[in-house]
Design a protein around this motif. Structure first.
Motif, PDB file in Angstrom:
ATOM      1  N   GLN A  16       0.872  -1.263   0.102  1.00  0.00           N
ATOM      2  CA  GLN A  16       0.108  -0.031   0.034  1.00  0.00           C
ATOM      3  C   GLN A  16       1.035   1.280  -0.172  1.00  0.00           C
ATOM      4  O   GLN A  16       0.685   2.190   0.758  1.00  0.00           O
ATOM      5  N   ARG A  17       1.937   1.392  -0.938  1.00  0.00           N
ATOM      6  CA  ARG A  17       2.883   2.437  -0.941  1.00  0.00           C
ATOM      7  C   ARG A  17       1.804   3.844  -1.183  1.00  0.00           C
ATOM      8  O   ARG A  17       1.179   3.705  -2.170  1.00  0.00           O
ATOM      9  N   GLY A  18       1.936   4.700  -0.479  1.00  0.00           N
ATOM     10  CA  GLY A  18       1.263   6.046  -0.917  1.00  0.00           C
ATOM     11  C   GLY A  18      -0.193   6.070  -0.531  1.00  0.00           C
ATOM     12  O   GLY A  18      -0.846   7.165  -0.489  1.00  0.00           O
ATOM     13  N   ASN A  19      -0.840   4.742  -0.034  1.00  0.00           N
ATOM     14  CA  ASN A  19      -2.017   4.951   0.585  1.00  0.00           C
ATOM     15  C   ASN A  19      -2.334   3.717   1.583  1.00  0.00           C
ATOM     16  O   ASN A  19      -2.990   2.679   1.284  1.00  0.00           O
ATOM     17  N   ASP A  56      -4.685   0.325   5.666  1.00  0.00           N
ATOM     18  CA  ASP A  56      -4.610  -0.571   6.477  1.00  0.00           C
ATOM     19  C   ASP A  56      -3.758  -0.316   7.644  1.00  0.00           C
ATOM     20  O   ASP A  56      -4.096  -0.538   9.010  1.00  0.00           O
ATOM     21  N   LEU A  57      -2.714   0.420   7.575  1.00  0.00           N
ATOM     22  CA  LEU A  57      -1.812   0.906   8.506  1.00  0.00           C
ATOM     23  C   LEU A  57      -2.415   1.711   9.417  1.00  0.00           C
ATOM     24  O   LEU A  57      -2.591   1.887  10.729  1.00  0.00           O
ATOM     25  N   GLU A  58      -3.414   2.730   8.702  1.00  0.00           N
ATOM     26  CA  GLU A  58      -3.953   3.531   9.721  1.00  0.00           C
ATOM     27  C   GLU A  58      -5.126   2.840  10.620  1.00  0.00           C
ATOM     28  O   GLU A  58      -5.200   3.192  11.528  1.00  0.00           O
ATOM     29  N   LEU A  59      -5.590   1.657  10.108  1.00  0.00           N
ATOM     30  CA  LEU A  59      -6.624   1.145  10.860  1.00  0.00           C
ATOM     31  C   LEU A  59      -5.824   0.444  12.217  1.00  0.00           C
ATOM     32  O   LEU A  59      -6.619   0.655  13.093  1.00  0.00           O
ATOM     33  N   LEU A  60      -4.744  -0.062  11.840  1.00  0.00           N
ATOM     34  CA  LEU A  60      -4.037  -0.771  12.961  1.00  0.00           C
ATOM     35  C   LEU A  60      -3.594   0.656  14.075  1.00  0.00           C
ATOM     36  O   LEU A  60      -3.707   0.253  15.180  1.00  0.00           O
TER      37      LEU A  60
END
Length: 575
Positions: free
Chosen positions: A530-533, A536-540
């Motif tokens: 998810q480079r640049g978007n 899923d990291l934001e959810l974590l």
């Protein structure tokens, strides 16, 4: 579940290890390619039977044995008129063009095509045809069939006995639908994980691929010294010969730029394992080797595979792969036959002009009739070894129509074992895992309740897209499985894909990763997830900020760079 430590990327469920020296050695210093110990011996009586049949066949009948059209492009009457040696259903092709075709629909088409092939009233000959299908992780074209992890996951299990059991189940479910032949195993040795078919590779270790190839072939075809090609077995295909996993920059159908010794040591070991287990067919690869298309390489298809290695089955092409040879088109390619291709896989309406051109090219001397005779001999040999001349028609075989075997509970039990053994634990801070099931568990993420995403490409459709959970009768999403276990222990489960829960959980399981793809559609230029978007990291991070322990279940078809996601998780499972 096994635990490993890495500093960088969380590898998916087939941690690709470094190559070992445990590969088959050439027989002499001046020969890269060994004569293989192929266990299926030619039988004089069978060869005489083939001689007799060849002597009775016209050129047109012989060439028809070499043509493999697709079910969307021919009718039963075409089969009656031409007597094709084989036919296939490609990914996303179904009887009556109906995704929801029942097993009975598959059997009906198999029976109709078979009966047309042995009806000599039009084409003058009664050689049975055979149906080939891409059953690459179970009988994955048929709704309700058992779906297994893709090869990359099975590679992480390091369990050849399990692989053989999976192949046995696949063969059984394929035979239920009246099909004779499976285009598996894929024995690619993936060297660049940007390749869209990385998940079709068991490992980057050629020894693993070699051993797994043997197990899959034995599971599909049976053991040569036992139930070989019995009524419960199918013909297997070791593919794609050769070097498909070694293309420069991981470009699908690209150029594999390696020397000949490396080609053998790395990319041929699956053929050593598969052919020495008795595999009867080999599929040619789309890729080039040092600039030359494999479909047109006489050196590799004939000199190496058939003569040096001693393979006496037949070589089938891949999806109009012959049309990629310089000077060829899909409907005109004598070069492939002259190189050693025995069966042209020719979907689309190109099959008819190809058939006509091949006949003309034999008549004008472009292709020697002896080459046609050799190809047809190989095709007939495999059909006779498989008992196609003697066994009942598809609808009347012992397993045909036993629909209770499609997705049978004992088959799904093997699939669940395969899933368990394919999982790789990369992180487990504070022993978050195993989760205590009597807690309140949040299940989140886009793949949490999405059987299609957890199954990947080559699932019902070619790309594995366009499916809903309802398209997997008997299937279990990751959320379903967690909810069932938690309920039995007295806990509570909440599904919230976006992580917006109603009541704060004790632990959150977030399921995310790559969406399905197949072949070149899965090629990427970098492995940064998810480079640049990085949604899923934001959810974590949101869940972590609220003090909730987070377990990541990362679904992918290849190793990816997921350091940020790994760092934002208390536990991380590559699945």
């Amino acid at each position: 579940m096994r635990q490993k430590k890495w500093l960088l990327a969380a590898l998916p469920a087939a941690i690709l290890s470094a190559c070992t020296a445990d590969t088959a050695a050439p027989t002499s210093e001046d020969s890269v390619w060994p004569q293989l110990d192929i266990p299926v011996a030619q039988k004089p009586a069978m060869e005489q039977r083939i001689d007799t049949l060849l002597a009775e066949m016209t050129l047109e009948q012989k060439v028809a044995q070499m043509i493999q059209p697709e079910i969307r492009d021919i009718t039963v009457e075409d089969m009656r008129r031409y007597g094709f040696g084989s036919y296939l259903n490609g990914g996303g092709a179904f009887p009556n063009n109906d995704k929801y075709a029942t097993p009975q629909d598959w059997i009906a088409l198999a029976e109709s095509m078979y009966q047309a092939s042995v009806d000599d009233s039009v084409d003058g000959i009664d050689i049975p045809t055979m149906w080939g299908t891409d059953a690459v992780h179970g009988h994955n074209n048929v709704l309700g069939a058992t779906i297994f992890p893709h090869n990359i996951g099975l590679g992480a299990a390091r369990n050849p006995a399990l692989i053989e059991a999976i192949a046995e189940v696949t063969a059984t479910e394929v035979m239920v639908t009246g099909i004779d032949w499976v285009f598996a195993p894929t024995v690619a040795v993936a060297r660049d994980v940007r390749w869209g078919r990385t998940y079709e590779s068991y490992s980057e270790d050629p020894a693993v691929v070699r051993d797994y190839a043997a197990s899959i072939v034995r599971g599909l075809q049976g053991h040569v010294d036992g139930d070989f090609l019995s009524e419960k077995n199918v013909i297997s295909t070791v593919k794609h010969f050769i070097g498909d996993g070694g293309t420069t920059d991981g470009i699908d159908q690209g150029n594999t730029e390696v020397d000949e010794q490396t080609l053998f040591d790395i990319h041929a070991q699956g053929y050593v394992g598969g052919l020495e287990a008795g595999a009867q067919t080999v599929m040619a690869s789309f890729n080039r080797w040092n600039g030359d298309k494999i479909h047109g390489s006489k050196y590799l298809l004939t000199d190496v595979l058939k003569e040096k290695m001693g393979f006496d089955g037949f070589v089938v092409g891949d999806w109009n792969g012959h049309g990629q040879i310089a000077g060829c088109t899909n409907d005109n390619c004598p070069q492939a036959a002259n190189a050693g291709l025995d069966v042209y896989m020719v979907p689309t309406q190109a099959w008819k002009p190809l058939y006509e051109n091949l006949i003309a090219q034999v008549k004008d001397g472009t292709i020697a009739e002896s080459r046609i005779d050799d190809a047809v001999r190989r095709i007939l040999r495999v059909k006779m070894r498989a008992g196609l001349f003697d066994k009942p028609s598809p609808a009347n075989r012992p397993l045909s129509g036993k629909t209770e075997l499609i997705g049978a509970e004992e088959h799904r039990a093997i699939a669940r074992q395969a899933v368990r053994e394919s999982l790789v634990l990369l992180k487990n801070n504070n022993n978050v895992l195993p989760i205590k099931p009597n807690q309140r568990v949040l299940v989140a993420g886009p793949a949490a309740d999405n059987i299609g995403q957890q199954s990947g490409g080559w699932t019902i459709s070619w790309q594995g897209t366009g499916n809903s959970n309802e398209d997997f009768p008997g299937g279990t999403s990751i959320y379903d499985g967690i909810a069932d276990a938690v309920k039995q222990a007295g806990g509570e489960t909440e599904l919230a894909v976006n992580g917006e829960y109603q009541e704060k959980p004790d632990v959150a399981v977030v399921v995310y990763g790559e969406t399905p793809y197949a072949e070149g559609n899965g090629d990427i230029d970098n492995v940064d997830y998810q480079r640049g978007n990085a949604v899923d990291l934001e959810l974590l991070k949101r869940l972590k900020e609220k003090g909730i322990p987070v377990v990541s279940v990362f679904i992918s078809g290849r190793p990816m760079y997921v350091n940020p996601e790994l760092n934002a998780s208390d536990a991380f499972v590559a699945a």
